[in-house]
Design an enzyme around this catalytic site. Structure first.
Site, PDB file in Angstrom:
ATOM      1  N   LEU A  46       0.927  -1.185   0.019  1.00 57.70           N
ATOM      2  CA  LEU A  46       0.054  -0.085   0.046  1.00 57.70           C
ATOM      3  C   LEU A  46       0.667   1.140  -0.010  1.00 57.70           C
ATOM      4  CD1 LEU A  46      -2.880  -0.687   2.490  1.00 57.70           C
ATOM      5  CD2 LEU A  46      -3.252  -0.329   0.260  1.00 57.70           C
ATOM      6  N   ASP A  47       0.578   2.153  -0.706  1.00 54.30           N
ATOM      7  CA  ASP A  47       1.188   3.466  -0.712  1.00 54.30           C
ATOM      8  C   ASP A  47       1.279   3.942   0.639  1.00 54.30           C
ATOM      9  OD1 ASP A  47       1.694   3.539  -3.574  1.00 54.30           O
ATOM     10  OD2 ASP A  47       0.188   4.874  -3.825  1.00 54.30           O
ATOM     11  N   PRO A  48       2.354   4.926   1.097  1.00 53.81           N
ATOM     12  CA  PRO A  48       2.286   5.293   2.441  1.00 53.81           C
ATOM     13  C   PRO A  48       1.271   6.019   3.017  1.00 53.81           C
ATOM     14  CG  PRO A  48       4.353   5.672   1.365  1.00 53.81           C
ATOM     15  CD  PRO A  48       3.891   5.254   0.203  1.00 53.81           C
ATOM     16  N   ALA A  50      -1.885   5.765   1.840  1.00 56.27           N
ATOM     17  CA  ALA A  50      -2.909   4.762   1.797  1.00 56.27           C
ATOM     18  C   ALA A  50      -3.152   4.196   3.157  1.00 56.27           C
ATOM     19  CB  ALA A  50      -2.885   3.810   0.636  1.00 56.27           C
TER      20      ALA A  50
END
Length: 308
Positions: A46-48, A50
């Site tokens: 997951l993106d930071p 997100a």
């Protein structure tokens, strides 16, 4: 002889409700530390910024990570209309703007183009490799790259709400390798108004849902105690999309040694990938052929000789 890893021989899945501002790797490292585990990994970055379901595999469960990575996942996200950024999310710099605002019906109609088997170009700021180097590293240096499109299966993409003319909330179910940021970017291009992701939350990943999740604060509170073990899900949950085949004690011995072992098949056909169990304990994953499972991955028990 390689160095022996420190920590406990503990196996299973800990589902974390990832907060914004942490990388997926940071979450995995925290779980490994809190549970004093020898080995840990995650099934899908997951993106930071997100939030939501991050499935962390411990010990032998890391061998089932590919099956969660390949599984469908669901995301709920908010798109800002009227602005494109260099990162395709709110963390980047605004590079284009538009005064155009599509109607709800125009948005719903445009979403049909992103359902099914589509081709998607990853964001410039992504972890894909370009000539052996991560794209985001080159993007940080100001380089603009040609990134090849990749296949993505999108099962569903629907509009959930329209809070105002500048924002739309969407929900997507997709397969492996999907970039929600690319969906927002491409939707904005299709509508002619530009767009980027404001917020992103993963609702579920394969068999794991938000309701299964434990917060980082809870992990800190229960770190290094047996209380945290109670939240661990068995490794075979990661195999829920594969048929389970029962084996015999003799078959289990053969499978654990990497050899084909006899299994009793109910739902598997010749050539199917499946997993074998003995008295509920997972033994191996492999290919079912004519009454036997041919193992690809064998699950090692902590008490087995040679376990490190």
């Amino acid at each position: 002889m390689g160095r022996k890893r420190k920590g406990r021989d503990i196996s299973g899945w800990l589902i974390v409700d990832k907060p914004a501002g942490m990388t997926s790797t940071s979450v995995v490292n925290k779980v490994r530390w809190a549970m004093d585990a020898k080995k840990a990994g995650h099934a899908g970055t997951l993106d930071p910024e997100a939030t939501g379901v991050l499935a962390v595999a411990l010990g032998e469960a890391t061998k089932t990570v590919p099956y969660i990575t390949e599984a469908l996942k669901a995301y709920r996200f908010t798109v800002v209309l009227g602005q494109a950024t260099n990162t395709d999310d709110a963390e980047g710099e605004v590079i284009e703007t538009s005064d155009l605002r599509p109607s709800d019906e125009e948005i719903k109609e445009a979403l049909h183009q992103f359902v099914g088997d589509i081709q998607q170009v990853p964001p410039q700021f992504s972890a894909v490799k370009i000539d052996g180097e991560r794209a985001y590293k080159r993007a940080r240096d100001g380089e603009e790259m040609e990134i090849a499109a990749r296949a993505l299966f999108v099962e569903e993409l629907v509009m959930i709400s329209r809070p105002d003319t500048d924002h739309v909330e969407l929900e997507m179910i997709c397969g492996k390798g999907g970039y929600v940021r690319s969906i927002a970017r491409d939707l904005g291009e299709t509508l002619g108004c530009k767009g980027h992701v404001l917020r992103l939350h993963r609702i579920w990943s394969g068999p794991f849902e938000t309701s299964d999740g434990i917060t980082v604060e809870q992990i800190d509170e229960m770190a290094k105690t047996s209380a945290l073990d109670a939240y661990l899900k068995p490794l075979e949950v990661g195999l829920s999309d594969l048929p389970e085949l029962r084996t015999t004690p003799e078959g289990a011995v053969k499978l654990r040694n990497g050899n084909p072992g006899m299994v009793f098949a109910a739902d598997a056909e010749y050539g199917d990938e499946a997993w074998a169990s003995l008295d509920g304990e997972p033994i191996a994953v492999g290919i079912y052929k004519a009454g036997e499972l041919h193992p690809k991955r064998v699950f090692v028990r902590a008490e087995d000789p040679g376990v490190e």
